[in-house]
Design a protein around this motif. Structure first.
Motif, PDB file in Angstrom:
ATOM      1  N   GLU A  48       0.823  -1.220   0.000  1.00  0.00           N
ATOM      2  CA  GLU A  48       0.000   0.000   0.000  1.00  0.00           C
ATOM      3  C   GLU A  48       0.848   1.256   0.000  1.00  0.00           C
ATOM      4  O   GLU A  48       0.505   2.264  -0.597  1.00  0.00           O
ATOM      5  CB  GLU A  48      -0.915   0.020   1.232  1.00  0.00           C
ATOM      6  N   ARG A  87     -10.559  11.082  -1.200  1.00  0.00           N
ATOM      7  CA  ARG A  87     -10.891   9.741  -1.679  1.00  0.00           C
ATOM      8  C   ARG A  87     -10.491   9.551  -3.137  1.00  0.00           C
ATOM      9  O   ARG A  87     -10.382   8.417  -3.610  1.00  0.00           O
ATOM     10  CB  ARG A  87     -12.367   9.413  -1.420  1.00  0.00           C
ATOM     11  N   TYR A  89      -7.599  10.832  -4.132  1.00  0.00           N
ATOM     12  CA  TYR A  89      -6.153  11.109  -4.066  1.00  0.00           C
ATOM     13  C   TYR A  89      -5.823  12.423  -4.771  1.00  0.00           C
ATOM     14  O   TYR A  89      -4.764  12.577  -5.333  1.00  0.00           O
ATOM     15  CB  TYR A  89      -5.355   9.960  -4.687  1.00  0.00           C
ATOM     16  N   MET A 287     -12.886  -7.409  -9.112  1.00  0.00           N
ATOM     17  CA  MET A 287     -13.221  -7.138  -7.716  1.00  0.00           C
ATOM     18  C   MET A 287     -13.059  -5.668  -7.354  1.00  0.00           C
ATOM     19  O   MET A 287     -12.420  -5.326  -6.365  1.00  0.00           O
ATOM     20  CB  MET A 287     -12.391  -8.035  -6.796  1.00  0.00           C
ATOM     21  N   PRO A 289     -15.472  -1.763  -7.470  1.00  0.00           N
ATOM     22  CA  PRO A 289     -16.872  -1.353  -7.450  1.00  0.00           C
ATOM     23  C   PRO A 289     -17.485  -1.333  -8.857  1.00  0.00           C
ATOM     24  O   PRO A 289     -16.778  -1.194  -9.852  1.00  0.00           O
ATOM     25  CB  PRO A 289     -16.818   0.068  -6.877  1.00  0.00           C
ATOM     26  N   ASP A 321      -9.498   2.561  -9.670  1.00  0.00           N
ATOM     27  CA  ASP A 321      -9.772   1.344  -8.891  1.00  0.00           C
ATOM     28  C   ASP A 321      -9.058   0.130  -9.461  1.00  0.00           C
ATOM     29  O   ASP A 321      -8.470  -0.658  -8.724  1.00  0.00           O
ATOM     30  CB  ASP A 321     -11.284   1.068  -8.856  1.00  0.00           C
ATOM     31  N   THR A 325      -5.957  -1.959  -7.818  1.00  0.00           N
ATOM     32  CA  THR A 325      -6.184  -3.384  -7.555  1.00  0.00           C
ATOM     33  C   THR A 325      -5.118  -4.250  -8.209  1.00  0.00           C
ATOM     34  O   THR A 325      -4.557  -5.148  -7.573  1.00  0.00           O
ATOM     35  CB  THR A 325      -7.585  -3.783  -8.057  1.00  0.00           C
ATOM     36  N   SER A 328      -1.790  -3.862  -6.571  1.00  0.00           N
ATOM     37  CA  SER A 328      -1.686  -4.477  -5.243  1.00  0.00           C
ATOM     38  C   SER A 328      -1.690  -6.002  -5.328  1.00  0.00           C
ATOM     39  O   SER A 328      -1.063  -6.679  -4.521  1.00  0.00           O
ATOM     40  CB  SER A 328      -2.773  -3.953  -4.306  1.00  0.00           C
TER      41      SER A 328
ATOM     42  N   ARG B  78     -17.460  -8.020  -3.964  1.00  0.00           N
ATOM     43  CA  ARG B  78     -16.181  -8.313  -3.307  1.00  0.00           C
ATOM     44  C   ARG B  78     -15.138  -7.308  -3.778  1.00  0.00           C
ATOM     45  O   ARG B  78     -15.142  -6.871  -4.925  1.00  0.00           O
ATOM     46  CB  ARG B  78     -15.710  -9.719  -3.670  1.00  0.00           C
ATOM     47  N   VAL B  79     -14.227  -6.968  -2.892  1.00  0.00           N
ATOM     48  CA  VAL B  79     -13.193  -6.012  -3.271  1.00  0.00           C
ATOM     49  C   VAL B  79     -11.827  -6.600  -2.925  1.00  0.00           C
ATOM     50  O   VAL B  79     -11.602  -7.066  -1.807  1.00  0.00           O
ATOM     51  CB  VAL B  79     -13.369  -4.678  -2.539  1.00  0.00           C
ATOM     52  N   ALA B  80     -10.948  -6.597  -3.898  1.00  0.00           N
ATOM     53  CA  ALA B  80      -9.631  -7.211  -3.684  1.00  0.00           C
ATOM     54  C   ALA B  80      -8.702  -6.294  -2.896  1.00  0.00           C
ATOM     55  O   ALA B  80      -7.891  -6.750  -2.108  1.00  0.00           O
ATOM     56  CB  ALA B  80      -8.993  -7.558  -5.026  1.00  0.00           C
ATOM     57  N   SER B  81      -8.838  -4.983  -3.092  1.00  0.00           N
ATOM     58  CA  SER B  81      -7.894  -4.053  -2.468  1.00  0.00           C
ATOM     59  C   SER B  81      -8.544  -3.231  -1.375  1.00  0.00           C
ATOM     60  O   SER B  81      -9.590  -2.610  -1.587  1.00  0.00           O
ATOM     61  CB  SER B  81      -7.337  -3.114  -3.547  1.00  0.00           C
ATOM     62  N   GLY B  82      -7.914  -3.223  -0.223  1.00  0.00           N
ATOM     63  CA  GLY B  82      -8.415  -2.419   0.880  1.00  0.00           C
ATOM     64  C   GLY B  82      -8.442  -0.934   0.555  1.00  0.00           C
ATOM     65  O   GLY B  82      -9.359  -0.215   0.962  1.00  0.00           O
ATOM     66  N   LEU B  83      -7.458  -0.483  -0.191  1.00  0.00           N
ATOM     67  CA  LEU B  83      -7.434   0.930  -0.594  1.00  0.00           C
ATOM     68  C   LEU B  83      -8.699   1.287  -1.357  1.00  0.00           C
ATOM     69  O   LEU B  83      -9.287   2.347  -1.160  1.00  0.00           O
ATOM     70  CB  LEU B  83      -6.218   1.202  -1.501  1.00  0.00           C
ATOM     71  N   VAL B  84      -9.094   0.392  -2.237  1.00  0.00           N
ATOM     72  CA  VAL B  84     -10.291   0.645  -3.055  1.00  0.00           C
ATOM     73  C   VAL B  84     -11.541   0.597  -2.188  1.00  0.00           C
ATOM     74  O   VAL B  84     -12.413   1.471  -2.273  1.00  0.00           O
ATOM     75  CB  VAL B  84     -10.361  -0.370  -4.214  1.00  0.00           C
ATOM     76  N   ARG B  86     -11.892   1.205   0.945  1.00  0.00           N
ATOM     77  CA  ARG B  86     -11.989   2.371   1.824  1.00  0.00           C
ATOM     78  C   ARG B  86     -12.368   3.627   1.077  1.00  0.00           C
ATOM     79  O   ARG B  86     -13.157   4.431   1.569  1.00  0.00           O
ATOM     80  CB  ARG B  86     -10.659   2.593   2.540  1.00  0.00           C
ATOM     81  N   ARG B  87     -11.783   3.813  -0.102  1.00  0.00           N
ATOM     82  CA  ARG B  87     -12.066   5.080  -0.773  1.00  0.00           C
ATOM     83  C   ARG B  87     -13.512   5.152  -1.239  1.00  0.00           C
ATOM     84  O   ARG B  87     -14.027   6.229  -1.485  1.00  0.00           O
ATOM     85  CB  ARG B  87     -11.053   5.349  -1.894  1.00  0.00           C
ATOM     86  N   HIS B  88     -14.169   4.005  -1.326  1.00  0.00           N
ATOM     87  CA  HIS B  88     -15.594   4.010  -1.656  1.00  0.00           C
ATOM     88  C   HIS B  88     -16.460   3.804  -0.416  1.00  0.00           C
ATOM     89  O   HIS B  88     -17.636   3.478  -0.558  1.00  0.00           O
ATOM     90  CB  HIS B  88     -15.892   2.945  -2.709  1.00  0.00           C
ATOM     91  N   TYR B  89     -15.891   3.938   0.743  1.00  0.00           N
ATOM     92  CA  TYR B  89     -16.623   3.741   1.994  1.00  0.00           C
ATOM     93  C   TYR B  89     -17.326   2.385   2.011  1.00  0.00           C
ATOM     94  O   TYR B  89     -18.374   2.240   2.612  1.00  0.00           O
ATOM     95  CB  TYR B  89     -17.636   4.868   2.226  1.00  0.00           C
ATOM     96  N   ARG B  90     -16.755   1.435   1.261  1.00  0.00           N
ATOM     97  CA  ARG B  90     -17.292   0.076   1.162  1.00  0.00           C
ATOM     98  C   ARG B  90     -18.678   0.019   0.506  1.00  0.00           C
ATOM     99  O   ARG B  90     -19.410  -0.954   0.678  1.00  0.00           O
ATOM    100  CB  ARG B  90     -17.322  -0.592   2.543  1.00  0.00           C
ATOM    101  N   ILE B  92     -20.054  -0.687  -2.729  1.00  0.00           N
ATOM    102  CA  ILE B  92     -19.426  -1.328  -3.887  1.00  0.00           C
ATOM    103  C   ILE B  92     -20.402  -1.627  -5.011  1.00  0.00           C
ATOM    104  O   ILE B  92     -20.020  -1.785  -6.161  1.00  0.00           O
ATOM    105  CB  ILE B  92     -18.753  -2.642  -3.427  1.00  0.00           C
ATOM    106  N   SER B 317     -19.883   6.482  -7.926  1.00  0.00           N
ATOM    107  CA  SER B 317     -18.858   7.407  -7.491  1.00  0.00           C
ATOM    108  C   SER B 317     -19.269   8.875  -7.669  1.00  0.00           C
ATOM    109  O   SER B 317     -19.155   9.657  -6.734  1.00  0.00           O
ATOM    110  CB  SER B 317     -17.553   7.090  -8.236  1.00  0.00           C
TER     111      SER B 317
END
Lengths: 486, 486, 486, 486
Positions: A48, A87, A89, A287, A289, A321, A325, A328, B78-84, B86-90, B92, B317
């Motif tokens: 990250e 959000r 960046y 994976m 959004p 996104d 992904t 990462s 499902r989301v593979a990256s935590g960064l992604v 979070r930036r979408h406030y989950r 998805i 978004s």
């Protein structure tokens, strides 16, 4: 920190430690360098910290982040809310220009780099996933349906006389609507039943082409990924027909990137015949959004024509996104996900088979479908008409998502076209059934919990068998139409 | 924290303090309540803490955030990256369903609420900005051009015979391309020169309608916000003509929400004549990242038809961005921004006038344009042909963004249509000029720095007057075409 | 992005735009450069983007963020939770070494820079706030009380025989405990009443020194910022006495940085006499979370001795907070906050005076206290004993925080010492009163709402006057002891 | 979202979906509930979404986040920088009160809950890690050394005559300084050599106690976790002596929580004898940033006395970090980390043994040390005096962190005490050696890379054997003193 700043730091902290720190920075820079030079998905995923550094670096190349910038235009990348700026960046200018969604923006070198790199990395992944000879692609911030529409609208300019799109039936509304929205008349080719599978009727396609006249046909619109018992279209044969009759061929590969079989079909189709573009969803394959797609093809200039057809700038959010992904995960991480998906498919398949037997049902035999499975619901259906849709509702309220119950004989009208047996891709499929899929990111826990809950629901349904339902607390979500939309 | 959890907390912390804390929570909840019940932009902006709480609450209503969910569909959020994530406030699942971009998703109650609330709050703001009788609108994750295309594609189904779109000329590529992409033939109506202003040639419009036949015309496509010396179209007169000839009327209100004049024109047009839909950019009016637009209108069912024309789900978004922004500004904050923009317009105007005089140029007299200003570049142009475009380049490298230099006589071909005097909205505008705009979010510092830098550049240009340029380090960005794309 | 990476970028995006981007980066780098070279708080605040870039740059200089690092020590800066890593910007190694909290860590060049820069920037701000001749300071991740303890523990090694600390009374528990914890015996010097003010009894101090013997006294421990009607100690006189008797002098300047008067006292004390160290809270002066303090002084080597007395590493969190805050405010932003505070003090003062008159009370006349005000509660107190504490409770439940109600005659025992009239800094202050302060960051809205709510509460109290309180729903927070702890 | 707000949502989104969403929320609430009621570390880790929701909920219970709050105190939890507010989740008030670092704050119910829960969860984990009979503990935002100091300062009040601390030698500066800072005189007990191991000289301890007189001794200060070839102190025997002589016993368990052996020693010591408090680092045991410690013990009231000794409030940052970490790991995740560490210890041990043999060195036989290993550097040392320290430098520049090279015969003076053979815990350990540890969070990759790099360095050292070093580019970090500070 540039060389001068490292130098200044040595006033405060021993030079040897600062040098070590500079060396540490160098490690991250080398990763960036490789990406910029090769344009490929790195084999190993970035952490990250490197990704954030990279995005930060891109952002400060955009004019809205210049400390000395003054803006007197009508679009200056100003952001009212700090939450929003962060959000994204601080990459605010989106992608593309009025001339071309893949074009570079003078005001936004960073966002432009992001756009170029994303398309390049995604191209690399498509090759890795099986379509080795793809030559061009771009990410578009629209879902699969609207992206197909854009392809059709582009073809219109090349085939001004054409009115029809040949479309082997697939019961998914947005595929159908993508043609309607573009202003064309879908010519539905019914599937043929082979064993339990529903497959492309190649002869009917060719007959229809002859009947309508090739020049009146905008394109053939085929599909790979789909719900069982339908299986991916016979792309090779369709591609050969398209080549023979000089008809464009657009493939809806919605969630096919995750399956080597679907990708192989596209690669083969392009090798032996004609495929102009294939379109895939970002969220379903990577994976991320909902909201983006990749339009790819074998003739770089045609793909560029499509990208030039998009009028104006567009959201960078889906590109961002998917880039985050893939960086990462790395190529190895993505391959690992594909491998796990395949394993879970076998696991789900055998589990569902076992469960089906317990209830005197069977797992339909659909070897050509690599993602979706179907289990018959014959007994449930015969004993009680409501039960099939009720099963859908029961699963929904038990937090099983994505299971899809398909009753027999649903009739649905979409944009004035009437589909018999809607949801089943066929006017009269022999039985009701339930779909479950092994899609990318699925975990063993998903399968285990699903099978357990399904077992309970089936048990309950069987018990309630012929009882009258007085309180039918079925939410909208359990009707056939509803489940379709999944 | 629900009541039970507050109760449990009293074991650890004195009840009186916990009660105080619960009371504190209540304050935030009441804000949410008002939003949910009234669907309006709150008068006072929310603080970040409340907004984040709200988004968090929405997110946990979506199935991908259910702790006990199991997913066996092909799209499970499902989301593979935590960064992604979070930036979408989950959040998805995006917005909409295959049937309708405004529809509710069973799997995603939170995202569905977000979508509904965004559209509702945006509608409230459009009213507040001056179009009081608007009845329906929706946010679409496509920029203005593609959104206009969607409107045209929707009209196609209502007017199957129509081929033409009547379009008072505005030299902005994506407006033009929005019609081409939709598959229609733009009928360009040249503007008429009134004083320094370029205005709609109403008579030419009507003559063209008669000549082509109303039934062959898809719609009139007019424009409000534009670069001076063009001014907003005469919407009232156009709307009356549309009503008289029963022709749809689509208004490109790209960055017009920020101007009470543009909004007033739309309100008036709808009152006295016909406006079917008006389309505005999110980023240009609400200081969010590029990539979204609002399609609004006076006939709720027509707007819904458009929203149903979008095939499939879409990115949430842009909706998320505009909702966060409006909640954080509040109605009062947004009104304040509008007020400041207006003040800065006067400030820029008088500053530019003064500067123009110094260089024997003049500020063009364009009282109908409430956002954009133009200053003649006559002397520069006459003495030295390169200088006009060079000025653009000089400003660019000095971090002035958005200033737009328009030379005389540029010819540009867009999708096979040739425009003389491109960028100037006219075949032969009398002089070269420079544009500067006072757009939402502009600060006094922007104006001051711009005037200072422009002054320096003009001084340099004058000095270099007839000297030969040996090293012409002009980047692409200074050609006319480039600046157009701003 | 280094030069090579910008070079590579030109393969993807036009060189002119990349150069512009590199130029943009340069702007941020220059700010970093200035900070590294000058070690001063920048005049203008940095934007979040620059601050985050800076922190990111520091982080990748630490070994835990080296991509190629391998760790076989017992403390490697590994982080189990991504949430934790992110919130610390991946700066994990803390500050200092076992030898010295100000020392540089070989493993963590970035964290070491952070530490050095923070101390340097803070030193700059202390000068700016009025103590121009300060020579050294450091941030310590302990609140004021514990930091005072550390000073006393350091002095112990210099004055092994000393047992006593001379302490002009201030009724704030942690000041008192700081001496107890260090293992010394506080010698309480009662204040003298001058008008409404409670001031240092200089003669009593000197008499006590003579009585105990200078060599038995560890130091004089004086206080600047305090609740009215006590006022800052007579620092000049105390400093002279300390110089004369060769006794160290430690000043508790808890929230005094925000007041030019308090800072001036320290500056003067050091000029005419002796001040060894002055300690101030980070949270109370710089609007950061609780938990840090600055220990500063005029003899660099003594301050370094204190920093070497801290055994082991320490949290970087308070340093990080104050650095971020000062970089984002800039010197100008901080001065602006000081100015606003002063204005609000006048505003609060006049508002409270008016209100007091309405209720036949008076604003106590405490011109030497620049931060805290006191309004008598004579009537309330005389009519009803409970009422005074109840007023505190009423204000608390009405979300007035920080108002402090001081009844007469509270007796409190702290670590075996008994204080009469506790909270009022005096054995028998003439009346009960209520404190309100104008502290840094206070807004006009705070004052207005406070006065309004206080008015309502006083009205209610008056009404309830002689009624019996049957249900006394007073939370713990309204007792005298409670309010003290604010 | 409370019940009313869910109700209001049903106006916008179908009730069935909202109910499903409310059900989803319920899942998270139940986790919070269990935590609040049981105060234990959850068996399974929470996901980030739940943790963030929880912290958000706590934050809005604090008065600084009340929407209607007005503040007129001197400490109102105002935050100047949004970056700072966010990174602390808006929990600004810190922990504790002037009376007690474990006390509840009226203004900050949320922060108070955080504090209570952290201490409770940490207590649970200490039990789980092996000290089942621990009764009380608290997190203190100071590193281990300063926390030990606090313990000693507390004991001072109970043993006013005591001057000495009995301390079996461990060569780690901050341990030693913790006693000096508290104002006591360390009485160093040299270790005895048993095989390769350095162990507690129990007889010498008892002899010293007799010599000095128990009442003059503040406490015995023993150590568990330490660098090989020293091993954990004989806690049982020491505890028995302490019980017999009625002397307090403080254990420095710096990084011992991660080792079941260390924890077992403490448990046994408390069972058979006397242990008053044991202190452990947060960062070294829980993979959080540097700066916190846990003070734990078997007599709840003594631990509370220590917590009351801390004067004033304190930073909540370390508490927040450890709580987030433990909630995200869950008890099972933490146990898994412990298990992996143990496995890596064996792996490192056998790898190092093999490598040692290659170079005719040996892995020292230290079976009682469960974390740290030592490999002799006899040959290197004998051939070339510089080489031993140079090896440290070489490893450092090759990004091996934490390896510690210990030459023979280093003399170091710390606070006027002179240590012969410093770093080796012994006046004359038979050989030079290198330390490597398997600490929590270590990965197989760490070990593999370390062994590979060490191999290369040893090879290089051997070659350079007797060559003269002309350019000795050794940074400070390779001296013995430096490495000590790890």
């Amino acid at each position: 920190m540039n060389a001068e700043n490292f130098g200044s730091s040595e006033r405060l902290v021993a030079a040897a430690y600062v040098r070590q720190g500079a060396q540490g920075r160098r490690g991250h820079e080398l990763l960036l360098r490789a990406l910029l030079e090769q344009g490929k998905c790195p084999e190993d995923g970035w952490d990250e910290s490197t990704i954030e550094l990279f995005l930060h670096e891109l952002a400060i190349m955009d004019s809205n982040n210049f400390l000395g910038n003054c803006g007197v235009g009508e679009r200056e990348g100003r952001v009212a809310s700090g939450l929003v700026a962060r959000r994204h960046y601080r990459l605010i200018h989106g992608i593309g220009r009025s001339g071309d969604i893949s074009a570079v923006q003078p005001k936004a070198a960073g966002s432009s780099l992001l756009n170029k790199l994303t398309n390049s990395v995604v191209l690399d992944i498509i090759k890795l996933a099986g379509v080795q000879t793809v030559t061009n692609c771009f990410v578009v911030p629209m879902a699969t349906g609207m992206s197909l529409t854009l392809c059709f609208l582009t073809l219109r300019h090349k085939r001004p006389k054409a009115k029809y799109i040949i479309w082997p039936r697939i019961d998914q509304k947005s595929c159908f609507k993508s043609m309607i929205t573009a202003g064309f008349e879908p010519v539905v080719i019914e599937n043929v039943l082979e064993g339990d599978e529903l497959r492309t009727d190649i002869e009917a396609v060719e007959a229809k082409i002859k009947a309508l006249g090739a020049e009146n046909i905008l394109c053939v619109h085929s599909t790979t990924s789909c719900f069982a018992p339908r299986v991916p279209d016979r792309l090779e044969e369709l591609a050969v027909i398209c080549a023979n009759y000089d008809i464009p061929h657009i493939v809806n590969n919605a969630y096919g990137v995750q399956s080597s079989k679907c990708m192989h079909l596209i690669q083969q189709g392009a090798r032996v015949g004609r495929i102009d573009a294939f379109v895939q969803s970002l969220d379903k394959n990577f994976m991320v959004p909902v909201g983006g797609a990749i339009i790819a093809g074998f003739d770089a200039s045609f793909i560029q024509e499509i990208s030039k057809m998009y009028p104006g700038r567009a959201s960078a959010s889906p590109s961002l996104d998917v880039l985050i992904t893939l960086l990462s995960l790395g190529a190895s991480g993505y391959k690992q996900l594909l491998k796990e998906r395949k394993e879970m498919f076998s696991y789900l398949s055998s589990g569902l088979k076992k469960l089906a037997n317990t209830y005197s049902e069977r797992l339909l035999d659909t070897p050509h479908n690599p993602i979706s499975l179907a289990m018959s619901l014959k007994n449930l259906d015969e004993n009680n008409d409501v039960a099939v849709t009720q099963l859908g509702s029961m699963l929904f309220t038990r937090q099983v998502s994505g299971a899809r119950v398909v009753p027999c004989g649903t009739v649905q009208t979409v944009n004035n076209y009437t589909f018999k047996g809607f949801m089943s891709h066929s006017n009269n499929y022999p039985c009701a059934y339930l779909n479950a899929a092994s899609a990318i990111g699925i975990k063993k826990r998903d399968v285990d919990v699903f099978l357990k809950r399904l077992d309970k629901c089936l048990k309950t349904c069987r018990k309630e068998g012929n009882k009258e339902k007085s309180v039918n607390e079925i939410c909208d979500s359990n009707t056939g139409t509803e489940q379709l939309a999944n």
